[in-house]
Design a protein around this motif. Structure first.
Motif, PDB file in Angstrom:
ATOM      1  N   PHE A 153       0.913  -1.182   0.130  1.00 12.38           N
ATOM      2  CA  PHE A 153      -0.042  -0.035   0.194  1.00 12.38           C
ATOM      3  C   PHE A 153       0.879   1.162   0.031  1.00 12.38           C
ATOM      4  CE2 PHE A 153      -1.668   3.320   2.883  1.00 12.38           C
ATOM      5  CZ  PHE A 153      -2.880   3.806   2.047  1.00 12.38           C
ATOM      6  N   SER A 154       0.542   2.174  -0.683  1.00 15.12           N
ATOM      7  CA  SER A 154       1.153   3.467  -0.792  1.00 15.12           C
ATOM      8  C   SER A 154       0.059   4.393  -1.001  1.00 15.12           C
ATOM      9  CB  SER A 154       1.941   3.723  -2.094  1.00 15.12           C
ATOM     10  OG  SER A 154       2.519   5.127  -2.373  1.00 15.12           O
ATOM     11  N   GLU A 155       0.306   5.683  -0.299  1.00 15.27           N
ATOM     12  CA  GLU A 155      -0.751   6.921  -0.200  1.00 15.27           C
ATOM     13  C   GLU A 155      -1.114   7.189  -1.813  1.00 15.27           C
ATOM     14  OE1 GLU A 155      -2.693   8.465   1.722  1.00 15.27           O
ATOM     15  OE2 GLU A 155      -1.883   8.041   3.736  1.00 15.27           O
ATOM     16  N   GLU A 156       0.158   7.004  -2.478  1.00 16.69           N
ATOM     17  CA  GLU A 156       0.043   7.309  -3.975  1.00 16.69           C
ATOM     18  C   GLU A 156      -0.995   6.497  -4.772  1.00 16.69           C
ATOM     19  OE1 GLU A 156       0.934  10.252  -5.471  1.00 16.69           O
ATOM     20  OE2 GLU A 156       1.299  10.662  -3.537  1.00 16.69           O
ATOM     21  N   ASP A 157      -1.045   5.612  -4.234  1.00 19.14           N
ATOM     22  CA  ASP A 157      -2.421   4.601  -4.741  1.00 19.14           C
ATOM     23  C   ASP A 157      -3.732   5.001  -4.712  1.00 19.14           C
ATOM     24  OD1 ASP A 157      -0.278   2.665  -5.344  1.00 19.14           O
ATOM     25  OD2 ASP A 157      -0.322   1.473  -3.538  1.00 19.14           O
ATOM     26  N   LEU A 158      -3.710   5.863  -3.809  1.00 18.41           N
ATOM     27  CA  LEU A 158      -5.177   6.209  -3.343  1.00 18.41           C
ATOM     28  C   LEU A 158      -5.446   7.438  -3.963  1.00 18.41           C
ATOM     29  CD1 LEU A 158      -5.449   5.230   0.280  1.00 18.41           C
ATOM     30  CD2 LEU A 158      -7.158   4.499  -1.457  1.00 18.41           C
ATOM     31  N   ARG A 159      -4.546   8.292  -4.274  1.00 16.93           N
ATOM     32  CA  ARG A 159      -4.533   9.689  -4.699  1.00 16.93           C
ATOM     33  C   ARG A 159      -5.332   9.720  -5.966  1.00 16.93           C
ATOM     34  NH1 ARG A 159      -1.759  14.537  -3.691  1.00 16.93           N
ATOM     35  NH2 ARG A 159       0.223  13.484  -3.082  1.00 16.93           N
ATOM     36  N   PRO A 160      -5.466   8.955  -7.002  1.00 18.32           N
ATOM     37  CA  PRO A 160      -6.484   9.031  -7.959  1.00 18.32           C
ATOM     38  C   PRO A 160      -7.831   8.809  -7.715  1.00 18.32           C
ATOM     39  CG  PRO A 160      -4.700   7.685  -8.647  1.00 18.32           C
ATOM     40  CD  PRO A 160      -4.443   7.754  -7.107  1.00 18.32           C
ATOM     41  N   TYR A 161      -8.078   8.151  -6.528  1.00 22.19           N
ATOM     42  CA  TYR A 161      -9.668   7.767  -6.015  1.00 22.19           C
ATOM     43  C   TYR A 161     -10.106   9.010  -5.239  1.00 22.19           C
ATOM     44  CZ  TYR A 161      -8.710   3.107  -7.868  1.00 22.19           C
ATOM     45  OH  TYR A 161      -8.720   2.035  -8.727  1.00 22.19           O
ATOM     46  N   PHE A 162      -9.306  10.121  -5.058  1.00 19.71           N
ATOM     47  CA  PHE A 162      -9.987  11.111  -4.267  1.00 19.71           C
ATOM     48  C   PHE A 162      -9.432  12.397  -4.830  1.00 19.71           C
ATOM     49  CE2 PHE A 162      -8.619   8.383  -0.503  1.00 19.71           C
ATOM     50  CZ  PHE A 162      -9.854   7.872  -0.212  1.00 19.71           C
ATOM     51  N   PRO A 163     -10.242  12.627  -5.714  1.00 15.89           N
ATOM     52  CA  PRO A 163     -10.391  13.769  -6.549  1.00 15.89           C
ATOM     53  C   PRO A 163     -11.364  14.952  -5.558  1.00 15.89           C
ATOM     54  CG  PRO A 163     -11.993  12.386  -7.680  1.00 15.89           C
ATOM     55  CD  PRO A 163     -11.094  11.590  -6.616  1.00 15.89           C
ATOM     56  N   LEU A 164     -10.729  16.021  -5.377  1.00 16.61           N
ATOM     57  CA  LEU A 164     -11.125  17.027  -4.415  1.00 16.61           C
ATOM     58  C   LEU A 164     -12.524  17.196  -4.602  1.00 16.61           C
ATOM     59  CD1 LEU A 164     -10.669  18.680  -1.979  1.00 16.61           C
ATOM     60  CD2 LEU A 164      -9.758  20.469  -3.366  1.00 16.61           C
ATOM     61  N   PRO A 165     -13.061  17.433  -5.999  1.00 18.24           N
ATOM     62  CA  PRO A 165     -14.582  17.875  -6.107  1.00 18.24           C
ATOM     63  C   PRO A 165     -15.514  16.590  -5.475  1.00 18.24           C
ATOM     64  CG  PRO A 165     -13.435  18.497  -8.056  1.00 18.24           C
ATOM     65  CD  PRO A 165     -12.288  17.691  -7.283  1.00 18.24           C
ATOM     66  N   ARG A 166     -14.907  15.270  -5.731  1.00 17.75           N
ATOM     67  CA  ARG A 166     -15.894  14.252  -5.212  1.00 17.75           C
ATOM     68  C   ARG A 166     -15.726  13.978  -3.682  1.00 17.75           C
ATOM     69  NH1 ARG A 166     -17.304   8.966  -7.290  1.00 17.75           N
ATOM     70  NH2 ARG A 166     -18.415   7.922  -5.416  1.00 17.75           N
TER      71      ARG A 166
ATOM     72  N   ALA B 231      -3.477  20.563 -15.560  1.00 11.97           N
ATOM     73  CA  ALA B 231      -4.115  20.879 -16.781  1.00 11.97           C
ATOM     74  C   ALA B 231      -5.166  19.832 -17.104  1.00 11.97           C
ATOM     75  CB  ALA B 231      -3.016  21.082 -17.792  1.00 11.97           C
ATOM     76  N   ASP B 232      -4.656  18.331 -16.776  1.00 12.97           N
ATOM     77  CA  ASP B 232      -5.364  17.474 -17.067  1.00 12.97           C
ATOM     78  C   ASP B 232      -6.154  16.527 -15.930  1.00 12.97           C
ATOM     79  OD1 ASP B 232      -3.060  16.495 -15.641  1.00 12.97           O
ATOM     80  OD2 ASP B 232      -2.827  14.742 -17.217  1.00 12.97           O
ATOM     81  N   HIS B 233      -6.289  17.018 -14.844  1.00 19.32           N
ATOM     82  CA  HIS B 233      -7.072  16.548 -13.676  1.00 19.32           C
ATOM     83  C   HIS B 233      -7.078  17.456 -12.621  1.00 19.32           C
ATOM     84  CE1 HIS B 233      -3.262  16.070 -11.160  1.00 19.32           C
ATOM     85  NE2 HIS B 233      -2.526  15.623 -12.051  1.00 19.32           N
ATOM     86  N   PRO B 234      -8.150  17.162 -11.951  1.00 16.80           N
ATOM     87  CA  PRO B 234      -8.506  17.904 -10.671  1.00 16.80           C
ATOM     88  C   PRO B 234      -7.375  17.880  -9.521  1.00 16.80           C
ATOM     89  CG  PRO B 234      -9.934  16.059 -10.856  1.00 16.80           C
ATOM     90  CD  PRO B 234      -9.270  16.008 -11.944  1.00 16.80           C
ATOM     91  N   SER B 235      -7.284  18.625  -8.554  1.00 14.20           N
ATOM     92  CA  SER B 235      -6.620  18.257  -7.355  1.00 14.20           C
ATOM     93  C   SER B 235      -7.089  17.061  -6.869  1.00 14.20           C
ATOM     94  CB  SER B 235      -6.984  19.499  -6.383  1.00 14.20           C
ATOM     95  OG  SER B 235      -6.273  19.087  -5.095  1.00 14.20           O
ATOM     96  N   LEU B 236      -5.903  16.252  -6.707  1.00  7.18           N
ATOM     97  CA  LEU B 236      -6.026  14.815  -6.177  1.00  7.18           C
ATOM     98  C   LEU B 236      -5.232  14.699  -4.934  1.00  7.18           C
ATOM     99  CD1 LEU B 236      -5.123  12.825  -9.316  1.00  7.18           C
ATOM    100  CD2 LEU B 236      -7.352  13.477  -8.574  1.00  7.18           C
TER     101      LEU B 236
ATOM    102  N   ARG C  84     -10.909   9.587 -13.322  1.00  4.05           N
ATOM    103  CA  ARG C  84     -11.339   9.423 -14.718  1.00  4.05           C
ATOM    104  C   ARG C  84     -12.661   8.467 -14.762  1.00  4.05           C
ATOM    105  NH1 ARG C  84      -5.195   8.918 -16.029  1.00  4.05           N
ATOM    106  NH2 ARG C  84      -4.783  10.570 -16.884  1.00  4.05           N
ATOM    107  N   THR C  85     -12.575   7.451 -14.049  1.00  3.68           N
ATOM    108  CA  THR C  85     -13.544   6.619 -14.562  1.00  3.68           C
ATOM    109  C   THR C  85     -14.820   6.546 -13.556  1.00  3.68           C
ATOM    110  OG1 THR C  85     -12.657   4.588 -13.277  1.00  3.68           O
ATOM    111  CG2 THR C  85     -11.853   5.020 -15.287  1.00  3.68           C
ATOM    112  N   GLY C  86     -14.443   7.102 -12.261  1.00  5.86           N
ATOM    113  CA  GLY C  86     -15.605   7.242 -11.377  1.00  5.86           C
ATOM    114  C   GLY C  86     -15.580   5.895 -10.261  1.00  5.86           C
ATOM    115  N   ALA C  87     -14.678   4.844 -10.626  1.00  4.56           N
ATOM    116  CA  ALA C  87     -14.775   3.487 -10.079  1.00  4.56           C
ATOM    117  C   ALA C  87     -14.302   3.819  -8.612  1.00  4.56           C
ATOM    118  CB  ALA C  87     -13.601   2.421 -10.541  1.00  4.56           C
TER     119      ALA C  87
END
Length: 680
Positions: free
Chosen positions: A346-359, A449-454, A519-522
């Motif tokens: 487990f790494s904190e970076e593994d989770l970053r894509p799953y926590f976009p700030l707007p969500r 430019a290509d993604h929200p704050s993660l 990206r996917t909402g998964a």
């Protein structure tokens, strides 16, 4: 014209788009004149025994003055400039002088005492009785009963302390902002996440440079220390960070002499009021009885945590030795992350894509709505101080507005580091009704430019923490500003709602609510969540000892230490010899940037984080039993804790919610230390 000054428009929200530093001084002139006139009109005659006649006008005048100053202080923290800093510092000195003089005015004291002694006191609301008793206590702590000469000296001390603590914080901000490092060889940045590198490249380009620009701001500093494979780079940033505002850091913004003078003046002020030291003076308004009780609490935590911390450190050293390295302070975050990856996959970076700030925000608001039966909606028609700032309104189910808040989420230059909640407006009903309004501030990486704050998971916790403070302020049902929301709450209980909110970040149902791949909402995969949960207590003992170290240093610094005969740094080293299992290098000058105790109100109160953590861990128990979305449990917490503000003793409020006194076992279990203690 005074009427053209936006700082004097107190009928609505601050007009941030129109505020200029040049307006601060003339607006303060008007406000101080108006406040003095109101107070003098009230005190020019003998007070009656009733609230409305004796102290109601005084409370209203003080609330109005604080409301005026709020946007000035806030802008000083989030939009610093040379002109604003000059105006703020000058105004703060004048304001402190007025407030200390007011608190020392025997006529004001007699007005409150008349209410306390009057026949109608018992019939006042719980909140108004608390306002009166707190005011009498606080005026005594401000020297109202002192003879003339000591009273004048106490006032001068408070004015000087206000100046020194402001300079301390500004030195830390300047020392942080001054440092930057351009790395042109990308090979030196191996291991650092691509999203962080993209931000570093964009920042370099913004400043007209090639390569990657690293700073001491958290979104840059933390990833370098955690992931950079280049050990020399880690040391370079670490040394810059821990020597901020010190001679070792270049001396330009050295806080050393400021800390000594602050400590001397605090001790002198306490002695004038008959306290043996500043710690006991500070604790006069807190739950803990005296410095000895705080020491006992902290040393007990250290005793419980130390055996596990030694094991955790040994594991780190083994990992470093495998790379031929003797573990140093600039290695701990890096090898901690490597060990976590190895032990838990487990790494904190593994989770970053799953926590976009707007969500995350959407989920946080939904959780709040489900627990406390409110609604949260964005508004776009409000003046703000930066284009990134958001604004929201909280309403009751019937649509009635209950509170509002500003949300300033991203790190930038001239903005104070860290995360905090502060008051814009406080709930009141008389003489003019107003809603509570909060400032909620974080320092996350801005969208790319290509993604929200993660967000990392620990950043999600930070957001929940500050929102917990905000809910305490905003959901109050107390109508007297002096004990509404966080006002009047003992400092060692004020972290209860904030730390309580962090617990939700570890629950699967909440993770599904706040998380989804950008990206996917998964949703967060089940195995990844399981690894996150299993890693929750990873190095909990080391983290606890670190907090105990800071808290012991703080309490001992203010409990008899004399900087004229001893060294602040030497005291910190002595505490580390007693508590720390891995001491930092000799060049570390953490104390010179310890804004919590030298500028942030935590003097002789840093222990509050661990003290309140006992309360928050125990308070979360009913949610674990009944479910994190259980409306009945949420409403019980709302009605007994969040709505009650400072109108009652926090022990009593906790007992109303939990049915008993708080127990430390919940914190030990949450930290993975309960079994360690049982087996000791």
């Amino acid at each position: 014209m005074a009427n053209d000054n936006p700082l004097l428009d107190l009928d609505g929200l601050p007009r941030f788009a129109h505020i200029e530093p040049s307006q601060v001084a003339p607006a303060l002139d008007v406000m101080l004149d108006e406040t003095r006139a109101t107070v003098e009109a009230r005190l020019s005659r003998a007070p009656g025994p009733g609230w409305d006649d004796a102290v109601g006008p005084l409370e209203a005048a003080e609330t109005r003055l604080k409301r005026f100053w709020s946007p000035v202080a806030h802008l000083n923290a989030v939009a610093d400039s040379a002109a604003l800093r000059e105006a703020y510092n000058a105004g703060l000195g004048r304001l402190t002088s007025y407030q200390t003089g007011y608190a020392q005015d025997e006529r004001v004291y007699r007005a409150y005492q008349a209410v306390a002694d009057g026949p109608d006191f018992a019939g006042l609301s719980e909140a108004r009785r608390k306002v009166v008793t707190n005011a009498l206590r606080d005026m005594r702590l401000s020297g109202v009963a002192l003879p003339a000469a000591p009273k004048a000296r106490f006032k001068a001390i408070q004015e000087r302390l206000s100046e020194l603590t402001s300079r301390f914080e500004q030195n830390v901000l300047d020392a942080t902002d001054t440092f930057s490092l351009i790395i042109e060889d990308e090979a030196r940045l191996q291991g650092i996440p691509a999203s962080v590198l993209a931000q570093a490249r964009a920042e370099a380009q913004r400043r007209g440079r090639d390569g990657f620009l690293l700073t001491l701001q958290a979104p840059s500093y933390v990833p370098v220390m955690t992931y950079a494979q280049d050990r020399a780079l880690r040391r370079q940033l670490y040394e810059a960070y821990v020597t901020r505002a010190s001679q070792a850091g270049g001396g330009r913004y050295d806080n050393t002499t400021l800390t000594d003078e602050i400590l001397v003046l605090r001790q002198e002020a306490a002695a004038l009021l008959g306290y043996p030291h500043y710690a006991d003076y500070s604790l006069a308004t807190k739950m803990a009885r005296d410095a000895a009780e705080v020491e006992t609490f902290l040393t007990d935590l250290a005793r419980r945590a130390r055996p596990a911390a030694l094991k955790e450190l040994a594991d780190l050293k083994v990992m470093a030795q495998a790379d031929g390295i003797s573990l140093e302070a600039w290695d701990t975050a890096y090898y901690s992350e490597r060990l976590k990856e190895r032990r838990y996959q487990f790494s904190e970076e593994d989770l970053r894509p799953y926590f976009p700030l707007p969500r995350v925000l959407e989920g946080l608001f939904t959780l709040t709505e489900r627990l406390y039966d409110v609604r949260i909606r964005a508004r776009r028609d409000i003046e703000v101080w930066h284009p990134d700032v958001l604004f929201y309104e909280i309403t009751d189910p019937d649509g009635a507005s209950r509170a509002q808040f500003y949300l300033d989420l991203y790190a930038r230059e001239r903005k104070r580091g860290g995360a905090w909640m502060d008051e814009c407006c406080v709930r009141q009903r008389h003489p003019i009704p107003s809603l509570p309004v909060a400032y909620l501030t974080c320092n996350f990486a801005a969208p790319a430019a290509d993604h929200p704050s993660l967000l990392r998971h620990d950043e999600v916790e930070t957001l929940f923490h500050e929102f917990g403070h905000g809910l305490h302020h905003m959901l109050t049902q107390v109508d007297e500003p002096a004990v509404s929301g966080i006002n009047g709450v003992p400092w060692d209980a004020v972290e209860l709602p904030s730390q309580f909110m962090e617990n939700f970040c570890w629950e699967r149902d909440v993770i599904d609510l706040i998380g989804g791949h950008y990206r996917t909402g998964a949703p967060v995969p089940g195995d990844l969540f399981a690894r996150l949960r299993s890693a929750r207590t990873f190095q909990a003992a080391l983290q606890m000892l670190r907090q105990v170290e800071f808290a012991l240093f703080d309490i001992r610094l203010h409990a008899g230490f004399d900087p004229t005969t001893g060294s602040v740094h030497a005291l910190l080293e002595a505490v580390r010899d007693e508590v720390a299992v891995l001491k930092p290098p000799a060049f570390n000058r953490f104390e010179n940037s310890f804004t919590h105790i030298f500028a942030g109100g935590y003097a002789a109160g840093y222990y509050s984080y661990k003290w309140a953590e006992v309360l928050s861990a125990d308070a979360f128990g009913p949610f674990e039993e009944h479910g994190v979305f259980d409306r009945a449990t949420g409403l019980a917490f709302l009605h007994n804790i969040l709505e009650r503000g400072g109108e009652a003793d926090p022990r009593e409020l906790f007992a109303r919610f939990r049915g008993r006194a708080p127990c430390i076992d919940a914190l030990l279990k949450q930290s993975g230390l309960y079994e360690t203690e049982e087996g000791a």
